[in-house]
Design a protein around this motif. Structure first.
Motif, PDB file in Angstrom:
ATOM      1  N   ALA A 252       0.821  -1.213   0.000  1.00 63.49           N
ATOM      2  CA  ALA A 252       0.000   0.000   0.000  1.00 63.49           C
ATOM      3  C   ALA A 252       0.850   1.255   0.000  1.00 63.49           C
ATOM      4  O   ALA A 252       0.447   2.284  -0.557  1.00 63.49           O
ATOM      5  CB  ALA A 252      -0.932  -0.009   1.211  1.00 63.49           C
ATOM      6  N   ILE A 253       2.030   1.206   0.638  1.00 60.90           N
ATOM      7  CA  ILE A 253       2.880   2.394   0.679  1.00 60.90           C
ATOM      8  C   ILE A 253       3.936   2.394  -0.420  1.00 60.90           C
ATOM      9  O   ILE A 253       4.557   3.417  -0.682  1.00 60.90           O
ATOM     10  CB  ILE A 253       3.554   2.552   2.053  1.00 60.90           C
ATOM     11  CG1 ILE A 253       4.515   1.404   2.324  1.00 60.90           C
ATOM     12  CG2 ILE A 253       2.512   2.659   3.155  1.00 60.90           C
ATOM     13  CD1 ILE A 253       5.359   1.610   3.561  1.00 60.90           C
TER      14      ILE A 253
ATOM     15  N   VAL B  83       0.765   8.149   2.807  1.00 60.92           N
ATOM     16  CA  VAL B  83       2.023   8.378   2.094  1.00 60.92           C
ATOM     17  C   VAL B  83       1.806   9.338   0.931  1.00 60.92           C
ATOM     18  O   VAL B  83       2.636  10.225   0.684  1.00 60.92           O
ATOM     19  CB  VAL B  83       2.624   7.045   1.625  1.00 60.92           C
ATOM     20  CG1 VAL B  83       3.849   7.273   0.751  1.00 60.92           C
ATOM     21  CG2 VAL B  83       3.013   6.192   2.833  1.00 60.92           C
ATOM     22  N   ARG B  84       0.712   9.188   0.230  1.00 64.83           N
ATOM     23  CA  ARG B  84       0.411  10.129  -0.860  1.00 64.83           C
ATOM     24  C   ARG B  84       0.292  11.558  -0.328  1.00 64.83           C
ATOM     25  O   ARG B  84       0.789  12.515  -0.949  1.00 64.83           O
ATOM     26  CB  ARG B  84      -0.899   9.730  -1.547  1.00 64.83           C
ATOM     27  CG  ARG B  84      -0.799   8.532  -2.467  1.00 64.83           C
ATOM     28  CD  ARG B  84      -2.166   8.248  -3.088  1.00 64.83           C
ATOM     29  NE  ARG B  84      -2.102   7.164  -4.068  1.00 64.83           N
ATOM     30  CZ  ARG B  84      -3.157   6.663  -4.687  1.00 64.83           C
ATOM     31  NH1 ARG B  84      -4.368   7.146  -4.423  1.00 64.83           N
ATOM     32  NH2 ARG B  84      -3.028   5.684  -5.559  1.00 64.83           N
TER      33      ARG B  84
ATOM     34  N   LEU C 156      11.003   6.724   4.569  1.00 65.77           N
ATOM     35  CA  LEU C 156       9.875   6.279   5.374  1.00 65.77           C
ATOM     36  C   LEU C 156       9.464   4.865   4.991  1.00 65.77           C
ATOM     37  O   LEU C 156       9.195   4.026   5.861  1.00 65.77           O
ATOM     38  CB  LEU C 156       8.697   7.242   5.195  1.00 65.77           C
ATOM     39  CG  LEU C 156       7.415   6.845   5.934  1.00 65.77           C
ATOM     40  CD1 LEU C 156       7.628   6.864   7.443  1.00 65.77           C
ATOM     41  CD2 LEU C 156       6.265   7.771   5.539  1.00 65.77           C
ATOM     42  N   ARG C 157       9.409   4.578   3.688  1.00 67.67           N
ATOM     43  CA  ARG C 157       9.062   3.226   3.249  1.00 67.67           C
ATOM     44  C   ARG C 157      10.026   2.195   3.834  1.00 67.67           C
ATOM     45  O   ARG C 157       9.623   1.115   4.267  1.00 67.67           O
ATOM     46  CB  ARG C 157       9.081   3.154   1.728  1.00 67.67           C
ATOM     47  CG  ARG C 157       7.969   3.923   1.020  1.00 67.67           C
ATOM     48  CD  ARG C 157       7.980   3.607  -0.462  1.00 67.67           C
ATOM     49  NE  ARG C 157       6.950   4.352  -1.174  1.00 67.67           N
ATOM     50  CZ  ARG C 157       7.203   5.295  -2.093  1.00 67.67           C
ATOM     51  NH1 ARG C 157       8.462   5.606  -2.381  1.00 67.67           N
ATOM     52  NH2 ARG C 157       6.220   5.919  -2.686  1.00 67.67           N
TER      53      ARG C 157
ATOM     54  N   LEU D 192      10.442   4.220  15.090  1.00 70.02           N
ATOM     55  CA  LEU D 192      11.419   4.632  14.079  1.00 70.02           C
ATOM     56  C   LEU D 192      10.783   5.298  12.860  1.00 70.02           C
ATOM     57  O   LEU D 192      11.311   6.313  12.379  1.00 70.02           O
ATOM     58  CB  LEU D 192      12.272   3.421  13.672  1.00 70.02           C
ATOM     59  CG  LEU D 192      13.423   3.679  12.707  1.00 70.02           C
ATOM     60  CD1 LEU D 192      14.356   4.767  13.211  1.00 70.02           C
ATOM     61  CD2 LEU D 192      14.192   2.379  12.454  1.00 70.02           C
ATOM     62  N   PRO D 193       9.657   4.796  12.311  1.00 72.44           N
ATOM     63  CA  PRO D 193       9.059   5.517  11.182  1.00 72.44           C
ATOM     64  C   PRO D 193       8.631   6.947  11.542  1.00 72.44           C
ATOM     65  O   PRO D 193       8.643   7.831  10.683  1.00 72.44           O
ATOM     66  CB  PRO D 193       7.850   4.655  10.808  1.00 72.44           C
ATOM     67  CG  PRO D 193       8.215   3.284  11.274  1.00 72.44           C
ATOM     68  CD  PRO D 193       8.965   3.516  12.557  1.00 72.44           C
ATOM     69  N   CYS D 194       8.255   7.165  12.797  1.00 71.60           N
ATOM     70  CA  CYS D 194       7.889   8.519  13.235  1.00 71.60           C
ATOM     71  C   CYS D 194       9.125   9.402  13.323  1.00 71.60           C
ATOM     72  O   CYS D 194       9.114  10.561  12.884  1.00 71.60           O
ATOM     73  CB  CYS D 194       7.188   8.458  14.586  1.00 71.60           C
ATOM     74  SG  CYS D 194       5.733   7.382  14.617  1.00 71.60           S
ATOM     75  N   LEU D 195      10.205   8.862  13.874  1.00 68.32           N
ATOM     76  CA  LEU D 195      11.445   9.623  13.976  1.00 68.32           C
ATOM     77  C   LEU D 195      12.008   9.952  12.594  1.00 68.32           C
ATOM     78  O   LEU D 195      12.674  10.976  12.412  1.00 68.32           O
ATOM     79  CB  LEU D 195      12.473   8.832  14.782  1.00 68.32           C
ATOM     80  CG  LEU D 195      12.144   8.600  16.256  1.00 68.32           C
ATOM     81  CD1 LEU D 195      13.148   7.642  16.878  1.00 68.32           C
ATOM     82  CD2 LEU D 195      12.129   9.905  17.031  1.00 68.32           C
ATOM     83  N   ALA D 196      11.748   9.093  11.627  1.00 66.76           N
ATOM     84  CA  ALA D 196      12.263   9.315  10.277  1.00 66.76           C
ATOM     85  C   ALA D 196      11.676  10.556   9.625  1.00 66.76           C
ATOM     86  O   ALA D 196      12.184  11.024   8.601  1.00 66.76           O
ATOM     87  CB  ALA D 196      11.987   8.086   9.406  1.00 66.76           C
TER      88      ALA D 196
END
Length: 346
Positions: free
Chosen positions: A132-133, A163-164, A178-179, A217-221
């Motif tokens: 999806a991402i 993501v879009r 992020l992906r 980690l995805p939030c920190l990115a």
């Protein structure tokens, strides 16, 4: 909604945002946690972001029938606290949408696996979540079926749209970053499902290796995206910078583990969190395991602090700003845990 909401154990490093009611268990004394202070508390900004996020969740279909519980989780306040270098609600909302979509993967897919319905399906669900991402490029004959699944499954729809809708604020390199971090998150979630299928608790070292991925980690990115600048991919990927980033990610989720046990005081089902794993491996009480978990958290924060200080000596202004944003994120995360009703209702 394709699947009913169910509460469950940890995942995403985000049991902080579980929408389940608090467990009825004795509260523990919270150990001392070494963490930076939060840098601002703009309640009006947090409320604005939160209300806009609740509306977005309704549009994409996640947490249908759970609107008030989702609102009470107060992700808007979390984003406001963890990104003090911007007061732009649009940028905060862009990151909040990504966070909410990642939580939805945990709350729907991982919770179903934890409940024992069909844990063997989680790998396939996480594969679709990653698709999806990072959209699959399929032949024309099968593309309509794929697109229909992405639209009709609320979690997949939320992931794809988040993501879009981040794209106007992020470069292609930042979106790809992020992906990559979300792929690691999903790998960590799948590993926990494997432990559950096998009915085992991992050793502490293995749990910590997993928790580094299955974290915030995805939030920190996204700290530079929200801040309105870009740390170049060549810098983000440097081994010394990567080490600092991973230390911050691990510290963020170990704090979550400590607060989860502080609130829950144990549960009937097996909980995959650091105190539980320590207690099983070392044969100590949960109270002692919580204290040891806090010690590991504090060591990790100090290691990040030392690594960031050394990196800052190079005088790279973007890198220094990025490291400061990670430090601020840890402080905001601590304040949210300390003040959220999720952790502070008896």
């Amino acid at each position: 909604m394709a699947t009913a909401f169910r509460p469950g154990p940890t995942g995403l490093g985000t049991s902080a945002a579980r929408l389940r009611p608090p467990a009825k268990a004795p509260r523990r004394t919270l150990p001392e946690l070494y963490c930076p202070p939060h840098l601002r508390d703009d309640r009006a900004l947090g409320e604005e972001v939160n209300e806009r996020l609740v509306r977005w969740a309704g549009q994409v279909g996640i947490y249908a029938g759970q609107t008030e519980k989702f609102r009470a989780a107060d992700f808007g306040r979390l984003l406001m606290l963890t990104h003090p270098d911007t007061d732009d609600p649009d940028r905060l909302l862009a990151a909040a949408r990504c966070m909410a979509a990642e939580f939805a993967v945990d709350d729907y897919f991982c919770d179903e696996a934890a409940a024992g319905d069909h844990p063997e399906r989680l790998g396939a669900q996480l594969m679709l979540a990653q698709s999806a991402i990072d959209p699959a490029q399929l032949p024309a004959a099968v593309r309509p079926s794929y697109e229909r699944a992405m639209r009709e499954q609320p979690v997949l729809n939320a992931l794809r749209r988040s993501v879009r809708e981040l794209a106007p604020y992020a470069s292609g390199a930042q979106v790809n970053r992020l992906r990559q971090e979300i792929a690691g998150l999903f790998l960590g979630m799948d590993a926990e499902a494997g432990w559950r299928i096998g009915g085992s608790l991992p050793p502490v070292w293995e749990y910590l290796a997993n928790r580094q991925m299955n974290s915030f980690l995805p939030c920190l990115a996204l700290v530079d995206v929200v801040g309105g600048y870009e740390l170049p991919a060549t810098v983000y990927g440097r081994p010394d910078v990567r080490r600092a980033t991973l230390l911050a990610a691990l510290a963020s989720v170990l704090l979550n583990d400590v607060y989860s046990m502080h609130k829950e005081g144990g549960a009937d089902a097996v909980e995959y969190n650091l105190p539980t794993v320590i207690a099983a491996e070392e044969g100590c009480s949960l109270d002692e395991a919580v204290r040891r978990s806090a010690d590991l958290h504090n060591e990790t924060v100090r290691s990040f602090e030392a690594a960031a200080a050394e990196l800052s000596l190079a005088g790279d202004p973007l890198l220094t700003r990025y490291l400061g944003a990670l430090w601020a994120w840890l402080g905001g995360n601590r304040e949210w845990h300390a003040s959220s009703p999720r952790y502070n209702q008896s």
